[in-house]
Design an enzyme around this catalytic site. Structure first.
Site, PDB file in Angstrom:
ATOM      1  N   GLY A  69     -12.903  -3.434   1.475  1.00 32.53           N
ATOM      2  CA  GLY A  69     -14.069  -3.076   1.717  1.00 32.53           C
ATOM      3  C   GLY A  69     -14.041  -2.743   0.842  1.00 32.53           C
ATOM      4  O   GLY A  69     -15.529  -2.277   0.031  1.00 32.53           O
TER       5      GLY A  69
ATOM      6  N   LYS B 117     -16.560 -15.072   7.624  1.00 32.17           N
ATOM      7  CA  LYS B 117     -17.951 -14.534   7.748  1.00 32.17           C
ATOM      8  C   LYS B 117     -18.867 -14.531   6.535  1.00 32.17           C
ATOM      9  O   LYS B 117     -18.646 -14.428   5.331  1.00 32.17           O
ATOM     10  CB  LYS B 117     -18.315 -13.804   8.619  1.00 32.17           C
ATOM     11  CG  LYS B 117     -17.646 -14.212   9.925  1.00 32.17           C
ATOM     12  CD  LYS B 117     -18.222 -13.122  10.654  1.00 32.17           C
ATOM     13  CE  LYS B 117     -17.600 -13.117  12.249  1.00 32.17           C
ATOM     14  NZ  LYS B 117     -17.337 -11.690  13.051  1.00 32.17           N
TER      15      LYS B 117
ATOM     16  N   GLY C 167      -7.200  -7.290   1.488  1.00 31.40           N
ATOM     17  CA  GLY C 167      -5.726  -8.024   1.567  1.00 31.40           C
ATOM     18  C   GLY C 167      -5.082  -9.055   1.463  1.00 31.40           C
ATOM     19  O   GLY C 167      -4.411  -9.827   1.363  1.00 31.40           O
TER      20      GLY C 167
ATOM     21  N   ARG D 230       0.933  -1.286   0.346  1.00 29.74           N
ATOM     22  CA  ARG D 230       0.198   0.315   0.103  1.00 29.74           C
ATOM     23  C   ARG D 230       0.525   1.119  -0.029  1.00 29.74           C
ATOM     24  O   ARG D 230       0.849   2.234  -0.578  1.00 29.74           O
ATOM     25  CB  ARG D 230      -1.183  -0.022   1.223  1.00 29.74           C
ATOM     26  CG  ARG D 230      -2.271  -0.630   1.079  1.00 29.74           C
ATOM     27  CD  ARG D 230      -3.335  -0.668   2.114  1.00 29.74           C
ATOM     28  NE  ARG D 230      -4.612  -1.307   2.089  1.00 29.74           N
ATOM     29  CZ  ARG D 230      -5.658  -1.287   2.849  1.00 29.74           C
ATOM     30  NH1 ARG D 230      -4.875  -1.187   4.284  1.00 29.74           N
ATOM     31  NH2 ARG D 230      -6.449  -1.974   2.110  1.00 29.74           N
TER      32      ARG D 230
HETATM   33  C1  3PG Z   1      -8.639  -1.126   5.487  1.00 28.51           C
HETATM   34  O1  3PG Z   1      -7.632  -2.308   4.877  1.00 28.51           O
HETATM   35  O2  3PG Z   1     -10.075  -2.648   4.588  1.00 28.51           O
HETATM   36  C2  3PG Z   1      -9.306   0.511   5.128  1.00 28.51           C
HETATM   37  O3  3PG Z   1      -8.005   0.867   5.742  1.00 28.51           O
HETATM   38  C3  3PG Z   1      -9.947   0.337   5.919  1.00 28.51           C
HETATM   39  O4  3PG Z   1     -10.076   0.313   7.224  1.00 28.51           O
HETATM   40  P1  3PG Z   1     -11.290  -0.285   8.091  1.00 28.51           P
HETATM   41  O5  3PG Z   1     -11.494  -0.924   7.709  1.00 28.51           O
HETATM   42  O6  3PG Z   1      -9.843  -0.020   9.704  1.00 28.51           O
HETATM   43  O7  3PG Z   1     -12.276   1.136   7.829  1.00 28.51           O
END
Ligand code: 3PG
Ligand code: MG
Length: 427
Positions: free
Chosen positions: A400, A223, A375, A51
């Site tokens: 997400g 999940k 990730g 990233r």
């Molecule tokens: C992630 O890693 O999904 C983003 O950086 C957002 O982080 P968060 O899910 O803690 O909001």
């Protein structure tokens, strides 16, 4: 680039009003990045800096343009107060190594400390060699302030006084309506998307606007709850959905299989049944595992492959089995568009890594347009080797965010770049 037409980019910002040219020179440019990188639990070292690497083109463009560069990010979930383990210092050190520039991390992201650092920042004279001279200010973790997650106007103004121009290159955080992603850009007339955000939008748009058919999605992870919305949204778009990972256990249990000690969301069995029915009604092929690799627990060091109807007492399913891999791989080879999110098993443990790695290899070989988001799945692709990673058309830095984009949802961070400024609206 396929950036929505009403969104400026860092390049259009740089060209500025026509007669100005080089608009970013000497401007204080706030670059929101997603440096939310995985850290080693004991040493605190960065275990995957993708990233940070992904944000370099934008940071270096602004540096070369002679801007005062202010980089800002969240790291982890510090609950609105300072947590030294989640300081961005470690990312600052990595950014310094990667750019060869001095990086200053003031102790707080707002107030006098960053103001002074930014005031004193050395900038590059446009066109000159950037190594050595210019400096970068990396603000401390935005989430050390509870207001970051509250999309708070006062906090936005405290960040806003530090900068003249706003650039969002934090694709992974675009789905969060947080202050630095949403309220802050709406205060700035000069705001736009960085190169990473442009690249992500260009690739992911292909999954939403007229994807080549057959369109296949591979979903995994723990999940079902996290994936309900994406599964439902994909029913209207995909031809085939392959389900692996622990979430497959809930579907298998819903079909009446005794999954023994496997992770099963008992309260989601009815939902899983509904999803299976909806898939059938929508004419979507929902491929579930036919065999699994089981172990005695999450720490198991030995593994056994069994049919889903014969999971031995006292064991849990921790990966998809070879027959399932073959079935998924066959579906992948014929797909024109492929989207993957979520590992197929406990891939961080060697005996249970095969399903995830084999799916990555099969996707690498597939001739269709292949995208992976999230990730864990992106890490699995890299674990499978640089050749496999290179064979993907796009590895998203967002988990997400990419899921929500693929679902067809609007992302707050993108909407904020489109939107007129808060002050415009009040006039
Ligand atoms: C992630 O890693 O999904 C983003 O950086 C957002 O982080 P968060 O899910 O803690 O909001
Ligand atoms: Mg997340």
């Amino acid at each position: 680039m396929n950036t929505p037409t009403n969104i400026a980019t860092i390049e259009t910002l740089q060209s500025g009003p026509l007669e100005e040219g080089g608009w970013l020179a000497n401007k204080r440019v706030f670059i929101r990045v997603d440096f939310n990188v995985p850290l080693d639990k004991s040493s605190g070292a960065i275990t995957d800096d993708s990233r940070i690497q992904a944000a370099l083109p934008t940071i270096e463009f602004a540096i070369k343009a002679g801007a005062k560069v202010i980089v800002a990010s969240h790291l982890g979930r510090p609950k609105g107060k300072r947590d030294d383990k989640l300081s961005l210092e470690v990312c600052g050190a990595r950014l310094a190594e990667l750019t060869g520039l001095e990086v200053h991390v003031p102790e707080d992201c707002i107030g006098d400390a960053p103001k002074k650092v930014i005031h004193d920042l050395r900038v590059a004279s446009p066109g000159s060699q950037i190594r050595g001279g210019p400096q970068i200010c990396l603000l401390e973790n935005l989430r050390f302030h509870p207001e970051e997650k509250q999309d708070d106007e006062a906090f936005a103004r405290s960040l806003g006084v530090l900068c003249d121009v706003y650039v969002n290159d934090a694709f992974g955080a675009m789905h969060r309506a947080h202050t630095s992603v949403h309220a802050l850009p709406m205060l700035k007339a000069d705001r736009g998307a960085g190169f990473l955000v442009q690249k992500e939008l260009q690739a992911l748009s292909k999954l939403v606007e007229a994807p080549g058919k057959p369109y296949l999605a591979v979903l995994g992870g723990v999940k079902v709850t996290d994936k309900i919305e994406v599964i439902e949204a994909l029913f209207g778009r995909c031809d085939t959905i392959c389900i692996g990972g622990a979430m497959a256990n809930t579907f298998l249990a819903a079909q009446g299989h005794d999954m023994q000690k496997s992770l099963v969301e008992e309260d989601k069995l009815a939902l899983a049944r509904t999803l299976i029915d909806k898939a059938r009604d929508a004419g979507v092929d929902l491929l579930l595992p036919t065999d699994v690799v089981v172990g005695e627990g999450l720490e198991a060091t030995s593994a056994q492959t069994v049919g889903v109807a014969a999971v031995p007492t006292g064991t849990m399913a921790l990966d998809i089995g070879p027959a399932t891999i073959e079935r998924f791989a066959k579906a992948l080879s014929g797909a024109k568009t492929v989207f993957w999110n979520g590992p197929m098993g406990l891939f961080e443990s060697e005996p249970f890594a095969r399903g995830t790695v084999e799916v990555a290899l099969a996707m690498g070989k597939a001739s269709g347009f292949t995208v992976v988001g999230g990730g864990d799945s992106a890490a699995a692709v890299r674990q499978a080797g640089s050749e496999v990673a290179a064979a993907f058309d796009h590895i998203s830095t967002g988990g997400g965010a990419s899921l929500q984009f693929v679902e067809g949802k609007r992302l707050p961070g993108i909407e904020a770049l489109r939107h007129r400024t808060l002050d415009d609206d009040r006039r």
